[in-house]
Design a protein around this motif. Structure first.
Motif, short mmCIF file in Angstrom:
data_model
loop_
_atom_site.label_atom_id
_atom_site.label_comp_id
_atom_site.label_asym_id
_atom_site.label_seq_id
_atom_site.Cartn_x
_atom_site.Cartn_y
_atom_site.Cartn_z
N VAL A 86 -53.51 32.68 -96.76
CA VAL A 86 -54.67 31.81 -96.95
C VAL A 86 -54.30 30.35 -96.74
O VAL A 86 -55.00 29.59 -96.07
CB VAL A 86 -55.27 32.04 -98.35
N VAL A 87 -53.16 29.94 -97.31
CA VAL A 87 -52.72 28.56 -97.16
C VAL A 87 -52.43 28.25 -95.69
O VAL A 87 -52.81 27.19 -95.16
CB VAL A 87 -51.50 28.28 -98.03
N ALA A 88 -51.75 29.18 -95.01
CA ALA A 88 -51.42 28.96 -93.61
C ALA A 88 -52.67 28.86 -92.74
O ALA A 88 -52.77 28.00 -91.85
CB ALA A 88 -50.51 30.08 -93.10
N ILE A 89 -53.66 29.73 -92.99
CA ILE A 89 -54.89 29.68 -92.20
C ILE A 89 -55.65 28.39 -92.46
O ILE A 89 -56.22 27.77 -91.54
CB ILE A 89 -55.76 30.91 -92.53
N ARG A 90 -55.66 27.96 -93.72
CA ARG A 90 -56.35 26.71 -94.04
C ARG A 90 -55.72 25.52 -93.34
O ARG A 90 -56.41 24.65 -92.78
CB ARG A 90 -56.31 26.50 -95.56
N VAL A 91 -54.40 25.46 -93.31
CA VAL A 91 -53.71 24.37 -92.64
C VAL A 91 -53.92 24.45 -91.13
O VAL A 91 -54.13 23.42 -90.45
CB VAL A 91 -52.22 24.39 -93.00
N LEU A 92 -53.87 25.65 -90.59
CA LEU A 92 -54.06 25.82 -89.15
C LEU A 92 -55.45 25.39 -88.71
O LEU A 92 -55.62 24.69 -87.70
CB LEU A 92 -53.80 27.27 -88.76
#
Length: 393
Positions: A86-92
């Protein structure tokens, strides 16, 4: 002549139990759910990364010390993987759908800019990416990740089958559906672990994408077999049948529940919007709650259930649930700290502070790790025979 010592009861772990230690038992599942939902409510109040990491540490401590050996208690690490995703998708997404940078931002890199049509104005694809934008996206994603981990902790610690016992009779069938839905993820985790263990025993060397087909197909087959067995068991137990309920009583129950839910929605809207009339606040919510209770009582008359060995609600349940609720109350009360410390500003970029009262509130929720009784062992104490070598006289 041979001598043998008498049979001795020895625990499976080989350690002698302490006399003053609390007896192990399973905590009431509702207590774990109240604790987890209250902690998730407290998490929604802040985006301070220091407090959010402290919440993750508290969740890891409580889950490690109080989880059982049941299949649903082994999937917390997969919730952590989901949180990282979730964190990675949000940053991406924040990097791709950039909103531009200001002259005071710290420039990191630039992505190729893709021009968009006029009707798509306001959204920019690509372009410069700043450190402030990525940190803002990471903190927002971390807050959502912590809330997911709170739900994962509740699924890990609480027994979903025992939670089904406390539902009202009218919600028994809905509770069965919810319990089946909650159990899907732990059962998939168990199936993946079993298939991976079987592959290792068969000297399977495939890894990564090469091993995906050898794992997915058996897991899907196992899920289909579980679904068929569950459907047969639910059909044999009369799931979904009307029973002795008349059409008139079913319509009355449905009407009461529908009106009650409308009242709850109107009451929640009235409490959130100060411009609405006064009767849309607490009066509408109280009327909706009363209608829902009446519908549940009317619908529960046609369902007769018996409970074998009901779960007790004792002092440990009160303390665990109270620790979570008190933590949420302290974070929403704004007492003893500045509300700006819960949501530190990225502009200008500065290191967040760790306020004392919210920190103590989160640590208070972590006391559930030793306030709850120790979990019951997976296997009961079994007798073990100790023999000596035969002696000749």
């Amino acid at each position: 002549m041979s001598h043998a010592t008498p049979v001795e009861a020895v625990p499976m772990s080989g350690h002698t139990p302490d006399i003053g230690r609390r007896l192990p038992r399973t905590l009431h599942p509702v207590a774990w759910w109240i604790w987890a939902l209250a902690l998730a409510t407290a998490v929604s109040r802040t985006n301070n990364p220091l407090l959010l990491f402290l919440v993750l540490a508290v969740l890891g401590y409580v889950v490690t010390t109080r989880r059982t050996e049941a299949p649903w208690a082994r999937g917390f690490k997969y919730y952590l993987y989901l949180a990282l995703t979730v964190v990675a998708i949000r940053v991406l997404f924040r990097a791709v759908f950039a909103t531009g940078i200001t002259p005071h931002d710290h420039f990191l890199f630039s992505l190729p800019h893709i021009p968009t049509p006029d009707w798509y104005a306001g959204i920019q694809l690509g372009g410069p990416v700043s450190l402030e934008a990525l940190l803002s996206a990471a903190t927002d994603g971390l807050r959502l990740a912590c809330m997911l981990c709170c739900i994962g902790a509740a699924n890990t610690l609480a027994n979903p089958k025992r939670a089904l016992r406390i539902l009202p009779g009218a919600l028994h069938e809905l509770g069965v559906a919810v319990t089946v839905a909650i159990s899907v993820a732990p059962q998939l985790v168990q199936s993946v672990q079993r298939v991976a263990r079987a592959r290792r025993l068969r000297a399977g060397r495939g890894r990564g994408l090469k091993a995906l087909r050898g794992i997915v197909v058996p897991v899907l087959e196992d899920a289909l077999e579980r679904s068929l067995c569950l459907a047969a068991g639910m059909d044999s137990r009369g799931y979904g049948r009307a029973g002795t309920a008349t059409r008139r009583s079913r319509r009355a129950t449905g009407a009461l529940m529908l009106l009650g839910m409308c009242g709850l929605c109107a009451g929640a809207y009235g409490l959130l919007d100060a411009t609405t009339p006064a009767f849309l606040g607490f009066p509408a919510m109280a009327a909706g709650a009363a209608l829902c209770v009446a519908g549940l009582r009317l619908g529960g008359r046609r369902v007769s259930r018996t409970t074998y060995r009901p779960d007790p609600w004792l002092l440990p349940e009160w303390t665990v649930a109270g620790a979570g609720v008190l933590s949420a109350v302290l974070l929403f009360s704004n007492m003893g700290y500045d509300a700006a410390e819960l949501n530190p500003s990225i502009y200008p970029l500065s290191w967040p502070t760790l306020p004392l009262v919210p920190t103590c509130a989160i640590l208070l929720a972590g006391t559930a790790g030793f306030l709850a009784p120790p979990p019951a062992p997976p296997h009961p104490v079994v007798p073990r025979q100790r023999t000596e070598r035969a002696e000749t006289t």
